[in-house]
Design a protein around this motif. Structure first.
Motif, PDB file in Angstrom:
ATOM      1  N   VAL A   1      36.880  33.030  31.524  1.00  0.00           N
ATOM      2  CA  VAL A   1      37.773  33.143  32.450  1.00  0.00           C
ATOM      3  C   VAL A   1      37.333  32.083  33.353  1.00  0.00           C
ATOM      4  O   VAL A   1      38.173  31.421  34.072  1.00  0.00           O
ATOM      5  CB  VAL A   1      37.439  34.570  32.990  1.00  0.00           C
ATOM      6  N   GLU A   2      35.809  31.656  33.699  1.00  0.00           N
ATOM      7  CA  GLU A   2      35.611  30.695  34.682  1.00  0.00           C
ATOM      8  C   GLU A   2      35.995  29.237  34.122  1.00  0.00           C
ATOM      9  O   GLU A   2      36.519  28.394  34.969  1.00  0.00           O
ATOM     10  CB  GLU A   2      34.138  30.681  34.662  1.00  0.00           C
ATOM     11  N   HIS A   3      36.072  29.228  32.673  1.00  0.00           N
ATOM     12  CA  HIS A   3      36.749  27.801  32.260  1.00  0.00           C
ATOM     13  C   HIS A   3      38.108  27.470  32.441  1.00  0.00           C
ATOM     14  O   HIS A   3      38.561  26.706  33.152  1.00  0.00           O
ATOM     15  CB  HIS A   3      36.294  27.654  30.611  1.00  0.00           C
ATOM     16  N   ALA A   4      38.846  28.786  32.277  1.00  0.00           N
ATOM     17  CA  ALA A   4      40.425  28.679  32.240  1.00  0.00           C
ATOM     18  C   ALA A   4      40.895  28.923  33.990  1.00  0.00           C
ATOM     19  O   ALA A   4      41.825  28.124  34.067  1.00  0.00           O
ATOM     20  CB  ALA A   4      41.004  30.113  31.791  1.00  0.00           C
ATOM     21  N   LEU A   5      39.840  29.350  34.653  1.00  0.00           N
ATOM     22  CA  LEU A   5      40.406  29.464  36.250  1.00  0.00           C
ATOM     23  C   LEU A   5      39.484  28.357  37.113  1.00  0.00           C
ATOM     24  O   LEU A   5      39.539  28.258  38.046  1.00  0.00           O
ATOM     25  CB  LEU A   5      40.145  30.739  36.831  1.00  0.00           C
ATOM     26  N   SER A   6      38.884  27.370  36.329  1.00  0.00           N
ATOM     27  CA  SER A   6      38.075  26.413  37.183  1.00  0.00           C
ATOM     28  C   SER A   6      38.974  25.524  37.833  1.00  0.00           C
ATOM     29  O   SER A   6      40.307  25.344  37.273  1.00  0.00           O
ATOM     30  CB  SER A   6      37.186  25.481  36.187  1.00  0.00           C
ATOM     31  N   PRO A   7      38.487  24.799  38.754  1.00  0.00           N
ATOM     32  CA  PRO A   7      39.569  24.046  39.747  1.00  0.00           C
ATOM     33  C   PRO A   7      40.150  22.837  38.865  1.00  0.00           C
ATOM     34  O   PRO A   7      41.266  22.588  38.822  1.00  0.00           O
ATOM     35  CB  PRO A   7      38.474  23.485  41.050  1.00  0.00           C
TER      36      PRO A   7
ATOM     37  N   GLN B   1      40.533  22.839  35.593  1.00  0.00           N
ATOM     38  CA  GLN B   1      41.669  23.436  34.680  1.00  0.00           C
ATOM     39  C   GLN B   1      43.052  23.835  35.426  1.00  0.00           C
ATOM     40  O   GLN B   1      44.107  23.577  34.934  1.00  0.00           O
ATOM     41  CB  GLN B   1      40.905  24.618  33.934  1.00  0.00           C
ATOM     42  N   VAL B   2      42.817  24.468  36.482  1.00  0.00           N
ATOM     43  CA  VAL B   2      44.011  24.723  37.077  1.00  0.00           C
ATOM     44  C   VAL B   2      44.834  23.407  37.470  1.00  0.00           C
ATOM     45  O   VAL B   2      46.090  23.652  37.508  1.00  0.00           O
ATOM     46  CB  VAL B   2      43.749  25.520  38.643  1.00  0.00           C
ATOM     47  N   ASP B   3      44.209  22.504  38.203  1.00  0.00           N
ATOM     48  CA  ASP B   3      44.810  21.076  38.531  1.00  0.00           C
ATOM     49  C   ASP B   3      45.390  20.698  37.324  1.00  0.00           C
ATOM     50  O   ASP B   3      46.681  20.139  37.514  1.00  0.00           O
ATOM     51  CB  ASP B   3      43.761  20.252  38.960  1.00  0.00           C
TER      52      ASP B   3
END
Length: 152
Positions: free
Chosen positions: A134-140, A142-144
């Motif tokens: 989750v932290e990887h998928a929602l990291s800034p 990754q989101v960018d």
């Protein structure tokens, strides 16, 4: 009957293929092998937690604690949480961990240190893996990337 010396078990292999590592010496499967060598039926780490088979928990805990002592000295954490397959023997395991950590760590590193059982128990690895995903998928970053791809 006393347990065989740890040096004998250091030659055993862990699942990763290494020998002499912490899992090979104090992991659930290693403790089960030691119990089997003593004539007690044990095939997995969860068998170690059965009543009458917990004696090796403190010994395994001391092995874990010896490794943790170096980490405690270096990182100076407030809390160390211990969980996983050996959660069923956490009283004996934690006693051994605490003994080794407090004996081998600098007093300044252990002044406020708490060594506790994980609240996730046997599911600690799965919960940790889920959090990392989750932290990887929602990291800034990754989101960018996703937003940059959607903007095209």
């Amino acid at each position: 009957m006393p347990s065989p010396p740890l040096s004998r078990w250091a030659r055993a292999s862990a699942r990763c293929g290494n020998s002499g590592c912490l899992e090979a010496i104090a992991g659930g499967a290693a403790l089960a092998r030691r119990l089997s060598a003593l004539g007690l039926e044990a095939t997995s780490g969860s068998d170690v937690g059965q009543p009458g088979r917990r004696a090796d928990g403190a010994r395994g805990g001391r092995s874990v604690g010896e490794v943790l002592a170096g980490l405690v000295n270096f990182f100076n954490p407030d809390t160390v949480a211990v969980g996983g397959a050996l959660a069923a023997v956490h009283d004996q395991l934690l006693a051994g961990v605490r003994e080794a950590v407090y004996r081998r760590s600098h007093p300044l590193a252990t002044h406020v240190l708490r060594i506790e059982p994980s609240r996730t128990g046997e599911n600690a690895a799965a919960v940790g893996a889920g959090i990392l995903a989750v932290e990887h998928a929602l990291s800034p970053r990754q989101v960018d990337r996703v937003l940059a791809g959607a903007a095209r």
